[in-house]
Design a protein around this motif. Structure first.
Motif, mmCIF file in Angstrom:
data_model
loop_
_atom_site.group_PDB
_atom_site.id
_atom_site.type_symbol
_atom_site.label_atom_id
_atom_site.label_comp_id
_atom_site.label_asym_id
_atom_site.label_seq_id
_atom_site.Cartn_x
_atom_site.Cartn_y
_atom_site.Cartn_z
ATOM 1 N N ALA A 22 0.640 -0.983 0.097
ATOM 2 C CA ALA A 22 -0.131 0.146 0.147
ATOM 3 C C ALA A 22 0.402 1.306 -0.559
ATOM 4 O O ALA A 22 1.909 0.934 0.613
ATOM 5 C CB ALA A 22 -0.640 0.001 1.342
ATOM 6 N N ASP A 23 0.531 2.071 -0.271
ATOM 7 C CA ASP A 23 1.307 3.638 -0.397
ATOM 8 C C ASP A 23 2.245 2.943 -0.968
ATOM 9 O O ASP A 23 2.441 3.589 -2.083
ATOM 10 C CB ASP A 23 0.920 4.245 1.313
ATOM 11 C CG ASP A 23 -0.904 4.728 1.164
ATOM 12 O OD1 ASP A 23 -1.522 4.874 1.172
ATOM 13 O OD2 ASP A 23 -1.274 3.663 2.319
ATOM 14 N N THR A 24 3.370 4.147 0.019
ATOM 15 C CA THR A 24 4.829 4.590 -0.378
ATOM 16 C C THR A 24 5.358 2.716 -1.190
ATOM 17 O O THR A 24 6.546 3.285 -1.869
ATOM 18 C CB THR A 24 5.495 5.610 -0.207
ATOM 19 O OG1 THR A 24 5.847 4.494 1.061
ATOM 20 C CG2 THR A 24 5.237 6.325 0.243
ATOM 21 N N TYR A 25 4.836 2.276 -1.108
ATOM 22 C CA TYR A 25 5.660 0.638 -0.290
ATOM 23 C C TYR A 25 5.229 -0.179 -2.733
ATOM 24 O O TYR A 25 6.390 -0.625 -2.478
ATOM 25 C CB TYR A 25 5.102 -0.211 0.303
ATOM 26 C CG TYR A 25 5.229 -0.184 1.932
ATOM 27 C CD1 TYR A 25 6.565 0.145 1.702
ATOM 28 C CD2 TYR A 25 4.063 -0.263 2.817
ATOM 29 C CE1 TYR A 25 7.368 0.247 3.207
ATOM 30 C CE2 TYR A 25 4.874 -0.138 4.066
ATOM 31 C CZ TYR A 25 6.605 0.077 4.024
ATOM 32 O OH TYR A 25 6.724 0.952 5.023
ATOM 33 N N GLY A 26 4.045 0.696 -3.313
ATOM 34 C CA GLY A 26 3.910 0.123 -3.727
ATOM 35 C C GLY A 26 3.422 1.573 -4.850
ATOM 36 O O GLY A 26 2.216 0.975 -5.570
ATOM 37 N N ARG A 27 4.424 2.501 -5.571
ATOM 38 C CA ARG A 27 3.964 3.250 -6.660
ATOM 39 C C ARG A 27 4.110 3.208 -7.569
ATOM 40 O O ARG A 27 3.438 3.769 -8.875
ATOM 41 C CB ARG A 27 4.203 4.751 -6.267
ATOM 42 C CG ARG A 27 4.523 5.501 -4.406
ATOM 43 C CD ARG A 27 2.947 5.687 -4.521
ATOM 44 N NE ARG A 27 2.694 6.568 -3.527
ATOM 45 C CZ ARG A 27 1.153 6.176 -2.820
ATOM 46 N NH1 ARG A 27 0.550 5.691 -3.105
ATOM 47 N NH2 ARG A 27 0.991 7.280 -1.976
ATOM 48 N N GLY A 28 4.434 2.229 -8.300
ATOM 49 C CA GLY A 28 4.697 1.360 -9.102
ATOM 50 C C GLY A 28 4.795 0.399 -9.311
ATOM 51 O O GLY A 28 6.062 -0.774 -8.798
ATOM 52 N N VAL A 29 4.480 -0.615 -10.552
ATOM 53 C CA VAL A 29 3.664 -2.072 -10.637
ATOM 54 C C VAL A 29 4.384 -2.150 -12.551
ATOM 55 O O VAL A 29 3.688 -1.676 -12.869
ATOM 56 C CB VAL A 29 2.963 -3.015 -10.096
ATOM 57 C CG1 VAL A 29 3.046 -3.953 -10.843
ATOM 58 C CG2 VAL A 29 2.614 -2.892 -9.282
ATOM 59 N N ILE A 30 6.343 -2.485 -12.737
ATOM 60 C CA ILE A 30 6.030 -3.345 -13.902
ATOM 61 C C ILE A 30 6.099 -4.651 -14.196
ATOM 62 O O ILE A 30 6.137 -5.709 -13.231
ATOM 63 C CB ILE A 30 7.605 -2.718 -13.801
ATOM 64 C CG1 ILE A 30 8.207 -1.215 -13.855
ATOM 65 C CG2 ILE A 30 8.144 -2.667 -15.636
ATOM 66 C CD1 ILE A 30 9.190 -0.591 -13.952
ATOM 67 N N ILE A 31 5.475 -5.318 -15.239
ATOM 68 C CA ILE A 31 5.192 -5.956 -15.567
ATOM 69 C C ILE A 31 5.748 -6.700 -16.748
ATOM 70 O O ILE A 31 5.819 -6.010 -17.941
ATOM 71 C CB ILE A 31 3.438 -6.887 -16.375
ATOM 72 C CG1 ILE A 31 3.041 -5.884 -14.596
ATOM 73 C CG2 ILE A 31 3.958 -8.364 -16.412
ATOM 74 C CD1 ILE A 31 2.988 -7.255 -13.845
ATOM 75 N N THR A 32 7.025 -7.380 -16.061
ATOM 76 C CA THR A 32 8.107 -7.877 -17.371
ATOM 77 C C THR A 32 8.001 -8.965 -18.459
ATOM 78 O O THR A 32 8.408 -8.981 -19.620
ATOM 79 C CB THR A 32 9.111 -7.771 -17.161
ATOM 80 O OG1 THR A 32 9.218 -9.036 -16.297
ATOM 81 C CG2 THR A 32 9.905 -6.762 -15.982
ATOM 82 N N GLY A 33 6.900 -9.019 -18.598
ATOM 83 C CA GLY A 33 6.635 -10.269 -19.686
ATOM 84 C C GLY A 33 5.226 -10.956 -19.203
ATOM 85 O O GLY A 33 4.370 -11.172 -18.558
ATOM 86 N N LEU A 34 4.511 -11.477 -19.763
ATOM 87 C CA LEU A 34 3.242 -12.942 -20.242
ATOM 88 C C LEU A 34 3.946 -13.972 -19.202
ATOM 89 O O LEU A 34 4.486 -14.404 -20.248
ATOM 90 C CB LEU A 34 2.124 -12.737 -21.229
ATOM 91 C CG LEU A 34 1.948 -11.907 -21.759
ATOM 92 C CD1 LEU A 34 1.375 -12.172 -23.073
ATOM 93 C CD2 LEU A 34 0.849 -11.770 -20.675
ATOM 94 N N PRO A 35 3.578 -14.097 -18.297
ATOM 95 C CA PRO A 35 3.899 -15.616 -17.469
ATOM 96 C C PRO A 35 3.152 -16.534 -17.617
ATOM 97 O O PRO A 35 2.350 -17.076 -17.123
ATOM 98 C CB PRO A 35 3.648 -15.332 -16.015
ATOM 99 C CG PRO A 35 2.159 -14.169 -15.877
ATOM 100 C CD PRO A 35 2.744 -13.675 -16.985
ATOM 101 N N PHE A 36 3.518 -17.365 -19.202
ATOM 102 C CA PHE A 36 2.639 -18.179 -19.558
ATOM 103 C C PHE A 36 3.083 -19.594 -18.548
ATOM 104 O O PHE A 36 4.283 -19.574 -17.911
ATOM 105 C CB PHE A 36 3.304 -18.732 -20.683
ATOM 106 C CG PHE A 36 2.254 -17.794 -22.469
ATOM 107 C CD1 PHE A 36 0.844 -17.962 -21.904
ATOM 108 C CD2 PHE A 36 2.778 -17.131 -22.636
ATOM 109 C CE1 PHE A 36 0.569 -17.031 -22.645
ATOM 110 C CE2 PHE A 36 2.107 -15.605 -22.959
ATOM 111 C CZ PHE A 36 0.374 -16.261 -23.191
ATOM 112 N N PRO A 37 2.374 -20.939 -18.328
ATOM 113 C CA PRO A 37 3.199 -21.912 -17.779
ATOM 114 C C PRO A 37 4.183 -22.671 -18.643
ATOM 115 O O PRO A 37 4.554 -22.447 -19.958
ATOM 116 C CB PRO A 37 2.334 -22.907 -17.654
ATOM 117 C CG PRO A 37 0.950 -21.810 -17.901
ATOM 118 C CD PRO A 37 1.044 -20.656 -18.484
#
Length: 1135
Positions: A626-641
């Motif tokens: 929450a809050d300052t702990y996660g201001r941005g999330v980067i997803i670097t790819g599609l996590p296929f099995p």
């Protein structure tokens, strides 16, 4: 506020709900009234849990009113009891709907979530409502047993058998009290989570495990982890009655996987070897007894305590069954492609029949195996791993059915046999009874279910009233419902409660250098791709404030990418911007790493931190950023099995086969649709970390060109889709996200804590503001250990804040208070930390810094769930008093109490009690070695508790400090930050301080004028000179050893008394010139020689070195402190 009326049901909700909350409760009530299943998605922060509890309990109360109305109507013969209030108004079901006529038919609520920690949060939410149902929480013996003899056992299944033996013989005093205490109103009517239940058990001397099973009979709502419901064996063991029950699965995004795993198994060579060794142990005992002639011809082994009654032939048959099963599994040669061989589900019966296991023999075989396991578990003084035998018995019990029901669903299974590549490869067995196949590496027998619907249909067949699946991330819902294979007439995809200016979502298909970003199999390890992704993270790290989360598709991809970044400079650039923290694969160091990340984000001197994790990992599932702990999330790819994993391949083949068959009334995903859906759900779970409550804000970056496809975008959650943006260039992304954060920080600044000390915090509580409605101000800062913002309505009437629902410009102020703080400076305190042990169960506050030895650690510890829960209980009107802070809290006392809280959090109750007893003995006997022995026994087994051993340094008396420091170095590899001045007693320190404060020229070397003190520098020089003295003697001791240092002390002490310069120089020079590298110490010693001998000393140094020596700059205070230090240290050494 007054109760809501939704679909004719009165719901007591604690505040005015948002529209999305009202929609959610309407859907819940619709499921309950119409006896239909529902699948409800509502993002984290929308108050999902509170809505679910209030709607369900409100409907249940209404249902009871319905029964009351019917009974009254029957008595009145159709007449109205109250002319102005018709009976129909007492409940919507009073005149139609269910035909229930008895209060015992009121449905029970079974509330299941993934873990007990999540259930604890749910129970805390329940405490925040006006509803007070009878509650029961189910747990395992591992979590609830308080019998110290049972809990000392290494293996869980041995604990189970020992517990059963004690119960059957009534030799457990805690169990013996269950019947009496099960009617105690304080226990029956209390709302208890697992921790509360254990505390109540210890206080009332009653078994929490069996107490919970007893309370279950009359409970209105039963809480349990959802594997208790889905696993048939566990469901039978806990005797969970489902007929007519309302079944709720919270955090249901994991239910699909759990459904498949609960009806599948993997039987390894290690399991079979373990089973065979257990049987061998019993055969050996019997053979010895027969050899002694102690048994009659019709030999039986009987044990009154274990209930074992098997002859040697029966035991030998069990071993033969295990050997035959092992031989059957290992008889198949593996293909060269290492993919193993696959057979239809019915093949499992063929394998079991080769081992003489059939439907007719199953019951006797399982009974014999469980008797052997129970007997061996009850043997005193031995530990034998019987987990393999227990596992085999469970497999035969559950999976060797031949009835019509199982045959109907056997097509949902596949048998897969493959080579064992695990770390538990079967050990070589030299037993002459063993089959030849045991001499080679064995095969694994896997029996996999590919339909989660099998478990769900099993629940429906139990005649439940309805099943509700809910979570913050169920999208894509259409594919989820197809996998469950039961109808869900009620569906909901709720929007978020946030505004447009609180979320920024961007698809980034190219990095700053124009290279296309892709995590596809053929591109993910391409240097250009990894380099461009690194540049993307660096540039986004510049504009995203505070905490940045980066999620990779898998651990191998993350490891390879980070290695590339490290060797090519990207890692250093990220580290300089936002220090990097990487999620570990194991559990051991996870807490320490996440604590470090939180600490770095909280550090006002830093630009935040970056946390690198994987989709489907620990950080993406259960943590609250929450809050300052996660201001941005980067997803670097599609996590296929993993596409070539046998289980994935077989699952896709199964789904394609079902699609071709087109079973009437059932809709199946294709294999490819399921494959894509798995990746999408993992992405959705990860991006859900960023917005955690209605005042939170953050940015989501989807860094893979495949996210631009309409299919991938369609799989995103409904609350994210409206905000997705695409850009032609990377520069425009940076420009817009920078503007987004500038606006967000201006509109939603974090409340500043009005305290002199900086904010210290740990792990925030999950969904802590989920129950907030309009007009309330959430905790948009993390939990504070030392000081915690709390609502004071229920505590201090004169400090009541603005009521919920009232308008408030600029937000309502929060008053930060400190619990159990000092009432006055004159209040009596324990004299020392050892004395403070007696007060350790009543902390006066808590500092979040973890202290090792005498020094403050460089990171904050995560606040324990228990501590947060206790503080929440206090805020709701607990017994603890609230005291106004009127003075500084003794930091040493607070530090000691904080350490006690850390000990309680990391140790079992029994271990904590033992350690407290050892400290008390040390306080009374002054025996350090006994304390060290007990500390080593309890705190050195796990590397994560080494810091707790070093933390005991603060309780060690001065004359033992050095020895304890040396023990810690030997035991843990690290010391406690020992310095020679730590060995000074309180009286010696007071003497030193008094002398320093009264220092004048007459006290130094008979009052020469050269020793006059100038007031302008007196106070400041004293501590500096003292530090120099201690540092010098620490270096001398390190260089020449303890014995020679003592000789040097004696010479200097003698010189101080008789002023005999020549004798002093002879000794000092001989000791400090044996090695060339020690000559510097002799030079440093010059500054402490009194001025009337200093020039003579410097000339002597010049003659030794061949260089002129400058006069040192040592104050008279320094010379005097130097000799005081020698005197006190010498006295300590003699002690």
């Amino acid at each position: 506020m007054p109760p809501l009326t939704l679909k004719g049901v009165k719901v007591d909700f604690p505040f005015t709900p948002y529209p999305c909350q009202q929609d959610y409760m309407n859907k819940v009530i619709e499921c309950l009234q119409n006896r239909v299943n529902g699948i409800l998605e509502s993002p984290t922060g929308t108050g999902k849990t509170l809505c679910l509890l209030c709607a369900t309990l409100g409907w249940r109360d209404n249902f009871k009113d319905t029964i009351s109305a019917r009974k009254i109507a029957q008595k009145m013969g159709g007449a109205e009891l109250f002319p102005g209030q018709p009976l129909a108004s007492w409940g919507t079901g009073a005149t139609d709907g269910d035909a229930t006529a008895y209060y015992t038919d009121v449905p029970k609520i079974i509330y299941a979530s993934r873990t007990h920690s999540q259930l604890t949060q749910v129970i805390n939410e329940l405490k925040n409502t006006s509803y007070r149902p009878k509650v029961c929480v189910l747990g395992s013996r591992e979590q609830l047993c308080i019998n110290s003899e049972v809990m000392r056992q290494e293996s869980n299944h041995i604990k189970v058998h020992m517990c059963r033996a004690k119960v059957s013989t009534r030799s457990c005093m805690f169990y013996n009290n269950v019947e009496e205490k099960s009617t105690d109103k304080d226990l029956v009517n209390a709302i208890l989570d697992v921790e509360d239940l254990v505390k109540a058990g210890n206080k009332q001397r009653v078994c929490p495990y069996y107490l919970s099973r007893t309370l279950k009979q009359n409970a209105d709502i039963i809480f349990m982890p959802y594997n208790y419901l889905l696993d048939p064996k566990s469901r039978r063991a806990h005797n969970i009655e489902l007929k007519g029950a309302i079944v709720i699965f919270d955090e249901a995004h994991n239910v699909e996987k759990m459904c498949e795993e609960s009806t599948s198994f993997d039987l390894t060579p290690y399991d079979l070897t373990s089973a065979m060794q257990a049987v061998d142990r019993l055969l050996l005992e019997q053979a010895k007894d027969l050899g002694k002639g102690d048994a009659p011809e019709d030999f039986n082994m009987e044990s009154g305590s274990s209930g074992l009654k098997l002859d040697i032939t029966s035991i030998a048959k069990i071993k033969q069954i295990i050997m035959d099963l092992e031989a059957a599994i290992n008889s198949y040669e593996m293909p060269s492609n290492s993919q193993g061989i696959t057979k239809p589900g019915s093949f499992i019966y063929e394998l079991f029949q080769k081992a003489q296991v059939t439907f007719e023999t199953k019951a006797a075989i399982v009974e014999a195996m469980e008797q052997i396991t129970g007997y061996l578990a009850g043997q005193p003084g031995i530990f034998l791993n019987t987990s393999g035998l227990q596992k085999l018995a469970d497999i035969i019990q559950v999976h060797s059915l031949t009835d019509e029901l199982h045959h109907r669903y056997i097509m949902l299974y596949c048998v897969h046999i493959h080579q064992d590549n695990s770390s538990h490869r079967k050990k070589q067995n030299t037993d002459v009874w063993s089959s030849a196949s045991s001499k080679k590496q064995g095969n694994v027998l896997s029996y996999w279910c590919f339909s989660p619907g099998f478990s769900m249909q099993e629940l429906v067949r139990q005649d439940v009233r309805c099943i509700i699946l809910t979570s913050g991330t169920l999208s894509p819902i259409s594919s989820f419902t197809a996998e469950m294979q039961i109808p869900f007439p009620v569906c909901l995809e709720n929007p978020h409660v946030i505004e447009r200016d609180q979320i920024f979502v961007s698809i980034i298909d190219r990095g700053p250098d124009g290279v296309q970003l892709s995590s596809a199999f053929d591109r993910r390890f391409d240097p250009d791709n990894m380099g461009s992704l690194g540049n993307t993270v660096v540039n986004l790290g510049r504009v995203v404030p505070h905490g940045l989360l980066v999620f990779f598709p898998s651990y191998p991809v993350m490891d390879k990418t980070l290695e590339f970044w490290k060797s090519n400079g990207h890692g250093g650039r990220i580290e300089n911007l936002k220090p990097m923290f990487v999620e570990p694969k194991g559990k051991g160091t996870f807490t320490e790493i996440i604590d470090g990340y939180y600490s770095k984000v909280n550090d006002p001197s830093s630009r935040g931190g970056s946390f690198f994790a994987v989709c489907r990992g620990k950080a993406s599932e259960g943590l609250d950023f929450a809050d300052t702990y996660g201001r941005g999330v980067i997803i670097t790819g599609l996590p296929f099995p993993p596409r070539m994993d046998p289980r994935v391949v077989l699952k896709m083949q199964y789904l394609d086969e079902m699609c071709r068959k087109k079973v009437a009334g059932l809709k199946y995903l294709s294999g490819q649709d399921w494959y894509r859906q798995q990746a999408s759900r993992a992405v959705n779970q990860a991006i859900g970390r960023v917005i955690r409550h209605r005042e939170d804000y953050g940015a989501i970056f989807l860094c893979d060109h495949r996210f631009k496809s309409s299919d991938a975008r369609a799989q995103l959650p409904a609350w994210v889709k409206p905000y997705v943006r695409t850009y032609d260039s990377f520069g425009n992304v940076v420009r817009d996200v920078a503007q987004f954060f500038r606006v967000a920080q201006k509109l939603r600044p974090l409340p500043q804590k009005k305290t002199a000390a900086p904010l210290k915090n740990g792990l925030p509580c999950g969904d802590s503001t989920s129950g907030l409605g309009p007009g309330t101000t959430p905790h948009s800062w993390p939990s504070c250990s030392a000081q915690k913002a709390k609502v004071l309505d229920s505590h201090v009437p004169s400090l009541k804040r603005r009521r919920i629902g009232e308008s408030s410009s600029g937000g309502s102020a929060r008053l930060c208070i400190q619990y159990e703080a000092e009432m006055s400076a004159s209040k009596k305190r324990p004299l020392g930390l050892l004395d403070a042990l007696d007060y350790s169960d009543h902390p006066t506050g808590s500092e979040t810094a973890v202290l090792t030895g005498e020094e403050k650690a460089d990171r904050l510890s995560t606040l324990s769930l228990q501590h947060d829960k206790r503080m929440d209980d206090e805020a709701r009107g607990g017994k603890r008093r609230i005291k106004v802070v009127q003075g500084p809290v003794n930091s040493k006392m607070a530090k000691g109490r904080t350490f006690m809280l850390d000990l309680k959090k990391n140790l079992s109750h029994d271990s904590f009690t033992q350690l407290m007893h050892a400290l008390q003995l040390y306080k009374n006997s002054d025996d350090l070695e006994e304390l060290v022995a007990k500390g080593a026994e309890l705190l050195t087994r796990d590397p994560n508790t080494h810091s707790l051993l070093r933390g005991l340094y603060q309780f060690i008396r001065p004359h033992h400090k050095k020895r304890f420091h040396e023990h810690c170095v030997l035991l843990t590899g690290d010391g406690c930050g020992y310095k020679p001045e730590h060995s000074l007693s309180k009286e010696q320190k007071e003497t030193l301080n008094a002398v320093c404060s009264q220092l004048d020229s007459s006290q130094l070397n008979k009052g020469g004028s050269h020793l006059k003190i100038h007031s302008s520098s007196g106070g400041d020089n004293i501590s500096t000179d003292s530090d120099i003295s201690s540092a010098l003697f620490a270096d001398i001791k390190k260089a020449i050893g303890t014995q020679k240092t003592n000789q040097l002390f004696v010479a200097l002490q003698t010189y101080k008394k008789n002023n005999d310069y020549e004798n002093m120089v002879a000794t000092v020079v001989s000791l400090l010139t044996e090695k060339d590298e020690n000559f510097g110490l002799l030079k440093r010693l010059a500054q402490f020689i009194p001025s009337h001998h200093r020039q003579q000393f410097l000339k002597m140094l010049a003659s030794l070195s061949g260089k002129d020596m400058a006069d040192g700059d040592c104050s008279p205070q320094g010379c005097f402190l130097f000799y005081i230090y020698i005197h006190l240290h010498h006295e300590q050494t003699l002690l």
